[in-house]
Design an enzyme around this catalytic site. Sequence first.
Site, PDB file in Angstrom:
ATOM      1  N   LYS A 240       0.840  -1.204   0.000  1.00  0.00           N
ATOM      2  CA  LYS A 240       0.000   0.000   0.000  1.00  0.00           C
ATOM      3  C   LYS A 240       0.874   1.254   0.000  1.00  0.00           C
ATOM      4  CE  LYS A 240      -3.080   2.572   3.130  1.00  0.00           C
ATOM      5  NZ  LYS A 240      -3.725   2.548   4.463  1.00  0.00           N
ATOM      6  N   ASP A 245      -2.581  10.404   3.963  1.00  0.00           N
ATOM      7  CA  ASP A 245      -4.003  10.086   4.073  1.00  0.00           C
ATOM      8  C   ASP A 245      -4.706  11.100   4.962  1.00  0.00           C
ATOM      9  OD1 ASP A 245      -6.484   8.906   4.091  1.00  0.00           O
ATOM     10  OD2 ASP A 245      -5.926   7.332   5.516  1.00  0.00           O
ATOM     11  N   LYS A 252      -9.985  12.930   8.665  1.00  0.00           N
ATOM     12  CA  LYS A 252      -9.484  12.557   9.984  1.00  0.00           C
ATOM     13  C   LYS A 252      -9.374  13.798  10.868  1.00  0.00           C
ATOM     14  CE  LYS A 252      -6.332   8.952   8.209  1.00  0.00           C
ATOM     15  NZ  LYS A 252      -6.793   7.765   8.936  1.00  0.00           N
ATOM     16  N   ASP A 263       1.612   6.201   5.925  1.00  0.00           N
ATOM     17  CA  ASP A 263       0.579   5.360   5.349  1.00  0.00           C
ATOM     18  C   ASP A 263       1.045   4.667   4.076  1.00  0.00           C
ATOM     19  OD1 ASP A 263      -1.919   4.328   5.945  1.00  0.00           O
ATOM     20  OD2 ASP A 263      -2.989   5.699   4.628  1.00  0.00           O
ATOM     21  N   ASP A 322     -12.176   7.043   4.276  1.00  0.00           N
ATOM     22  CA  ASP A 322     -10.936   6.809   5.028  1.00  0.00           C
ATOM     23  C   ASP A 322     -10.530   5.346   5.006  1.00  0.00           C
ATOM     24  OD1 ASP A 322      -8.733   7.564   6.495  1.00  0.00           O
ATOM     25  OD2 ASP A 322      -9.760   7.482   8.429  1.00  0.00           O
ATOM     26  N   GLU A 324      -9.503   3.797   2.343  1.00  0.00           N
ATOM     27  CA  GLU A 324      -9.044   3.854   0.954  1.00  0.00           C
ATOM     28  C   GLU A 324      -7.964   2.839   0.642  1.00  0.00           C
ATOM     29  OE1 GLU A 324      -5.673   5.125   2.858  1.00  0.00           O
ATOM     30  OE2 GLU A 324      -7.721   5.712   3.326  1.00  0.00           O
ATOM     31  N   ARG A 326      -7.642  -0.338   1.311  1.00  0.00           N
ATOM     32  CA  ARG A 326      -8.150  -1.602   0.776  1.00  0.00           C
ATOM     33  C   ARG A 326      -8.626  -1.451  -0.668  1.00  0.00           C
ATOM     34  NH1 ARG A 326     -12.448  -2.021   5.496  1.00  0.00           N
ATOM     35  NH2 ARG A 326     -10.677  -0.962   6.446  1.00  0.00           N
TER      36      ARG A 326
END
Length: 477
Positions: A240, A245, A252, A263, A322, A324, A326
């Site tokens: 990933k 993010d 967030k 991230d 949030d 995202e 996956r």
Amino acid sequence: MTEDLIPKGLFLDPDPAQETRRIWLVREGQPIETIEGLSDAQRAWITSMSFKATAKRHLAIPGPNGALVGVVLGIGNGASGEPCGPSSLLVGQLAASLPTGCYAFAGQIEAPEAAAVAWGLGAYKFRRYKSNGNHDTGPPGLVLPEGVNRAVVERIVEGVWFGRDLINTPANDLGPQDLEAAARSLAERHGATVKVVEGDELREGFPLIHAVGRGSARPPRLIDFIWGPANAPKVTLVGKGICFDTGGLDIKPANAMLLMKKDMGGAAAALALAHMIMGLKMTVRLRVLIPAAENSVSGNAFRPGDVLKSRSGKTIEIGNTDAEGRLVLADALTLADEEKPDRLFSFATLTGAARVALGPDVPPLYTDDDALAAELMSVGSAIGDPLWRMPFWKGYERNLDSEVADMNNVSDGPFAGSVTAALFLRRFVSNAGTYAHLDIYGWRPAARALGPKGGEPQGARAVFEVLRRAYGTGQAS
């Protein structure tokens, strides 16, 4: 970024002409007189300093003229290291605290290769943004114990340092294009073939990656590189690469954004592992896939309630922007699965639920392969890169149900968030010989023997050891 992955002189060959300081590993309660190689005066010094060989405590040993000649390191009862594995892993803390010079272990030690790797990991510093960084005197050097393969130790340490550098670099200097540049540099170093998908081709072929990244001024992309002979066992790594993010429109809170430069820790772990594999010329055909994007807030950002079509053809209702990671992994895993790899691994800083379950030190491991799970947990514990198996619990599949699409990207309840995310990913893997997903934190919250506070490509060393047992290594590069 890959020119000098570790400092010259971090690992040394024996040299009789070089003054070498000794390292004694001492168990708690071990009588001072049983420590070989110390003079009576040095034993008296240890006694006078009331040294207790509790784990991680160390004491400098002076010579007749007061100069440093060695150090004793307490290893406690010798049962565990950092926080698992052999006690010799504790030597990592010495690399971060001793003055420069040449050091060697006094006598035989437990797990010498692991100890050497620990030394290299403990010596790491991230100095890129320090104005006096170029004046750093560098870490102390370790004479490798007899029988330890220097190439193996160096490639492992280089890989981890590379991964740490990527995670520690702030998002203003590590967007999708910069992550691509780092991956290209690594691939080119080892002679891998690189392809990058972006723009219209990305939107058409990998619509989830495009949707997640389209709200950013820095365009998303899929980084794809291949190394090794086509007829070798196929090992594919998916990482990933969300370079920052915000949470998207489901934004967030400020305190939850502070560490979001990490991230892309899954991408860092995959690239760290790739360096180990390629650097030691493992007999595999390696493929690395990095979906790189920023999850930003803008008028063009994807929205809660949107329905997106994936590369696989499955449709996904967006329950939360949030979640995202996956989404981008789903498209990358679909591509990976199309060529039926023998082994497929995904690395991702995927869920906060994983931290609630197991904390920052122990990433959840998901796989249907019982033997692989047992081996990963065993070797991970032995080398200080622990993993803990969690279930692909079929009863939670219903948590991903959607009334308007094939599935939702999140559960409608607060429970089993890490399991549900792993189940989501598994829906995009059907052809791989075996699949394992690691939900890593990618960060060490406080300095420990195996490294300072900061980025950590968790799981990379554990997976490397499993692959090394299965496929061996060739001539190092």
